[in-house]
Design a protein around this motif. Sequence first.
Motif, PDB file in Angstrom:
ATOM      1  N   GLU A   1       0.817  -1.181   0.000  1.00  0.00           N
ATOM      2  CA  GLU A   1       0.000   0.000   0.000  1.00  0.00           C
ATOM      3  C   GLU A   1       0.870   1.257   0.000  1.00  0.00           C
ATOM      4  N   GLN A   2       1.992   1.125   0.700  1.00  0.00           N
ATOM      5  CA  GLN A   2       2.899   2.272   0.683  1.00  0.00           C
ATOM      6  C   GLN A   2       3.502   2.481  -0.691  1.00  0.00           C
ATOM      7  N   GLU A   3       3.646   1.355  -1.381  1.00  0.00           N
ATOM      8  CA  GLU A   3       4.148   1.462  -2.739  1.00  0.00           C
ATOM      9  C   GLU A   3       3.202   2.319  -3.568  1.00  0.00           C
ATOM     10  N   HIS A   4       1.916   2.061  -3.382  1.00  0.00           N
ATOM     11  CA  HIS A   4       0.925   2.856  -4.099  1.00  0.00           C
ATOM     12  C   HIS A   4       1.090   4.329  -3.743  1.00  0.00           C
ATOM     13  N   TYR A   5       1.348   4.541  -2.473  1.00  0.00           N
ATOM     14  CA  TYR A   5       1.565   5.909  -2.014  1.00  0.00           C
ATOM     15  C   TYR A   5       2.735   6.562  -2.711  1.00  0.00           C
TER      16      TYR A   5
ATOM     17  N   ILE B   1      -5.084   7.176  -9.280  1.00  0.00           N
ATOM     18  CA  ILE B   1      -5.797   5.914  -9.438  1.00  0.00           C
ATOM     19  C   ILE B   1      -6.477   5.581  -8.121  1.00  0.00           C
ATOM     20  N   VAL B   2      -7.674   5.090  -8.231  1.00  0.00           N
ATOM     21  CA  VAL B   2      -8.441   4.757  -7.034  1.00  0.00           C
ATOM     22  C   VAL B   2      -7.724   3.650  -6.265  1.00  0.00           C
ATOM     23  N   ARG B   3      -7.866   3.645  -4.943  1.00  0.00           N
ATOM     24  CA  ARG B   3      -7.207   2.597  -4.165  1.00  0.00           C
ATOM     25  C   ARG B   3      -8.191   1.471  -3.950  1.00  0.00           C
ATOM     26  N   LEU B   4      -8.371   0.739  -5.036  1.00  0.00           N
ATOM     27  CA  LEU B   4      -9.459  -0.224  -5.106  1.00  0.00           C
ATOM     28  C   LEU B   4      -9.406  -1.312  -4.026  1.00  0.00           C
ATOM     29  N   PRO B   5      -8.265  -1.959  -3.798  1.00  0.00           N
ATOM     30  CA  PRO B   5      -8.274  -3.043  -2.795  1.00  0.00           C
ATOM     31  C   PRO B   5      -8.748  -2.571  -1.431  1.00  0.00           C
TER      32      PRO B   5
END
Lengths: 624, 465
Positions: free
Chosen positions: A133-137, A397-401
């Motif tokens: 999740e931090q990667e997404h960040y 991008i939406v944080r779908l998970p």
Amino acid sequence: MGNVDDDGATFQQSYVKCSNGTVKTSTPISNGHIPNQHLSKSWRDVQQPQQQKEPQDDHEEELQQLLLNKQLKFSAPAYTEIRTRSGGLNFKGVSESSYHPAKQAEANGYVSQTGSSCDKFKPSRADGVLSAEQEHYQKTSFEDVPLYTACLTYLGFYLLMILGYINQLLFVPKVATEKGREGYVALYDAFESFYSRYVYRRVRDCWNRPICSVPGDELVLKDRVTDDYGWSFRFTGTETRCLNLGSYNYLGFAAATGPCADDSENRARQKGLAYCSPRSELGNTQLHIDLERLTARYCGVEDAIVFGMGFATNALNLPSLLGPDCLVVSDEKNHASIILGLRLSGATTRVFKHNSMRDLERVLRNGICYGNPKKGGKPWDKIMILVEGIFSMEGSIVRLPEIIALKKKYKAYLYLDEAHSIGSMGPTGRGVVEYFGADPKDVDILMGTFTKSFGSAGGYIAGSKKLIDFLRTNSHAHCYAGSISPPIVQQIYTSMSIIMGEDNTDTGRQKVQQLARNTRYFRRRLAQMGVITYGHEDSPVVPMLVYLFSKIGAVIRTLTTRHIAVVGAGFPATPIMEGRIRFCLSAAHTKEQLDYALDVIDDVSENLGLKYSRKPRDPHPIEY
Amino acid sequence: MMGIQLFNELGSIFRNTPTYALVLETLLLITVIALLLHKRGGRGLSKEQQESLIEQYEPEPLVADTDPDHPLLRTRLVESRVGKRIVVNGHNCLNLGSHNYLGLLEDDEILEEACKCLRKYGVGSCGPRGFYGTMDVHLELEDRLAKFMGLEEAIVYSYGFSTVASAIPAYAKRGDIIFVDEAVNFAIQKGLDASRSTIVFFKHNDVQDLERSLQQQEKRDQQNPKKAQKTRRFLVVEGIYMNTGKLCPLPELVELRKKYKLRLFLDETISFGTLGQTGRGITEHFNVNRDEIDLISASMEGSMATIGGFCVGSHFIAEHQRLSGLGYIFSASLPPMLTQAAISALDRFEREPQIFSQLQERSRQVHTQFKLFTKLKLGGDELSPVKHLYLAEDRESFEVESKLLSQVSDKCIERGVAVVEAAYLRNREHKPIRPSLRIVVNRLLTDNDIRETFDIIEAVSIAEL
């Protein structure tokens, strides 16, 4: 290089045309200061590739030199304070595997899309800090505006307003007065009309620009000039060929030749141009049914329903799904069509901060705990989370998970608007659901448009059979609005089959990959330049922040003189402070085209002072 | 120095204030702080209570179950190119269902030009009008439409339904008043919803009823003149009503508009390209100056036989939609080939103005003939190309009527006449609409066609009803 589009004239060809004789470069509209020597120099740069045999290396050397210089400049790093807009988050319940960007797919080809990912995604509370999740960040960046720029932006805006007011006091042109309606209540709100006449008019030439070609990798602008400071325009009769970084042609299916255009033309000859009837009366054909089946298969769900306009898909279907006793939890950056749909539905809408899961959870909790205040705290009939796949103005991008986990925890329904993400995200172009490896059945309502990646028009809603049957009997658009025109349906059908690989070629996959590659490359190079871009690294929508209202105009005008067409957005489409230029990448763009664009953008942002970023810059050349 | 001075000042203020005032103010301060803190704390549900509430919460299903026999689920299948004839469910029928009034759908010249346009621009426009979705064909169409209607500005939308539904809320806002005929079509109703204005319905085509509500409003305005100065008043009507096939009494409405200072919005979805000597709509038919109407909107999915819609009006009014017509700004523009089809249709309008009188003649003929049904009652104006056939005798409920009519429609299709029941979402319309077969007149019908159609429908309706 890698241009998979049939119509795509390669970079060299197209710009040769421009340089031979038809150099109508300087549009008279521009008033941004463009150093002329620069212009001619960059043209030589562009023409180099077609004159020499190995221009690539030269170019790269040049680039490296440039980067070296830059690094020297930045020997004392200026990145003491970098803030992201929303704080960190400790949401538990998302496993690492739910964050998988498209890059893996390049290696091992087709990734199974439905079903199997179900077991991968199990909300477990045992997980500690989540690196995925931090990667997404990390990939999503919302760098804060420097204080100095913020002050300047406000100052600039108020200056514009004051000048506008003076202008309004002194000169009121004829167009701004109404004839034959004396004594009527004024039709427009005073501020609204003031704003459009005296503030927006100054940069009016940057929008609604007419084109006279396919909006493909390149487009041809019809030049126009204004003799009265933006009140009206007249055409000069000349045309300017530009690299197109403005259209939503993500996969490059906007083309006047090739299989899509051929099929569409055949279909038009066979079935005519319209049905002049809604689907519910005499507008339902086998082609519509086939398209619905294909769309359902494409999205990995049971059934789908298609409509003639993407905007109307949201605006006219949300009211059938929601009622006054429903709570809608909507992202603050959602598109106008969603907001209109919610308004028509009469549901209670609560807004959460853009992409902030913590805020979403807070709103959901409050919603369930305190119920409907209008009915004395009675529980809501339904709670629906409304988000977009890619947010068109933010590029995020939406944080779908996480949203799916929240949705399950709070028993809410999820409506995902994939207008920009369908086709453009995921290893095989199935949108953000595939990008995150989520199960499409976890999203209750999948909505998307055919305007963007499919190069056509219209929209769809996909989901369970029960949902779609309900919509068939309750959707406003299905019952009253005209059925989609046959050539338009055919374009969608053909382009979707190509993306799915059902034409037995891998053109579709190549396109998706080319887009992903272009996106990464372009975004990284921009970051390296030091301009502030918003959004996720894998999103083909790239907003570049210029903040000042007048700079939006300056950038667009300057880029036009350098043969690049881009889109700007300012107040009221964005907050006052966040004027931006938006680039939309396409699979039709080649590396050469992007390099050209990036060089020009670098030059322009140097001149106009757009390099606001205080982040560390990558000193190495970016690989394509 | 300054600090000490300030301290002394404050001290003297305290000393000079009476004690009761100090006490009162302290209490006030405490109350304010308490209130502030209270608000922030919420209505004190403990964490456990919240968890149990979340645990207990059971939402309703996303959608209700759908009746598998719902009439909208079993739609008819069109298997041919649509024109005067149409193949529905395998039956080759004469077409009295598609809104192809002038028969331009089967015009090969228009098709040819549209295909040429496809080869120049591709299919989609890949962007809204503001962001490189404006092609020169869009500008040409707007220009031509404005000229055709003799007004300053036209603005093209990419979907017929969204045209009027976006145009109304672009002007009417919360606090405004809109007077509307109660029979307006669904798109207008959605526009009214989106505007959030106060809606006043008047009886269908009843000018007296409208005037009555206008007078009531005038009385209210006299009581509150300040508010009245800020309240915009609109009148929204259709040229020919989709739901009844009747013409609106335009001259009377224009008189009322002047008298009560209303702004008149006219939806010409059916009347554009069908009424008037040269097809310029109901204004031409009644010989009303088009400047009297503030905004005319129409869909191009009727007489122009393509997709989309447009609004025309003065520059002052129409231009406003380019910044506030939601369906205009936020939607991709109309595919260029369909835009070209509209331009070509306008060419035909201008080149062959006789098509309008031909259509009106056909509408009259159909009207005289269809009045003679024994079991069905004809509704609508004789000039209107859209007419409604209702059951001659009322049945116990609209559902029953609807069922009977769809039986009639099915049998008619089997025998070679495509007539369909008008589709409505009954629970969502502002007012329940009586079920009917919607008859659409096509210019290309012959006397023989009309007679044959009459015989078939007559025979079927007698057998079924």
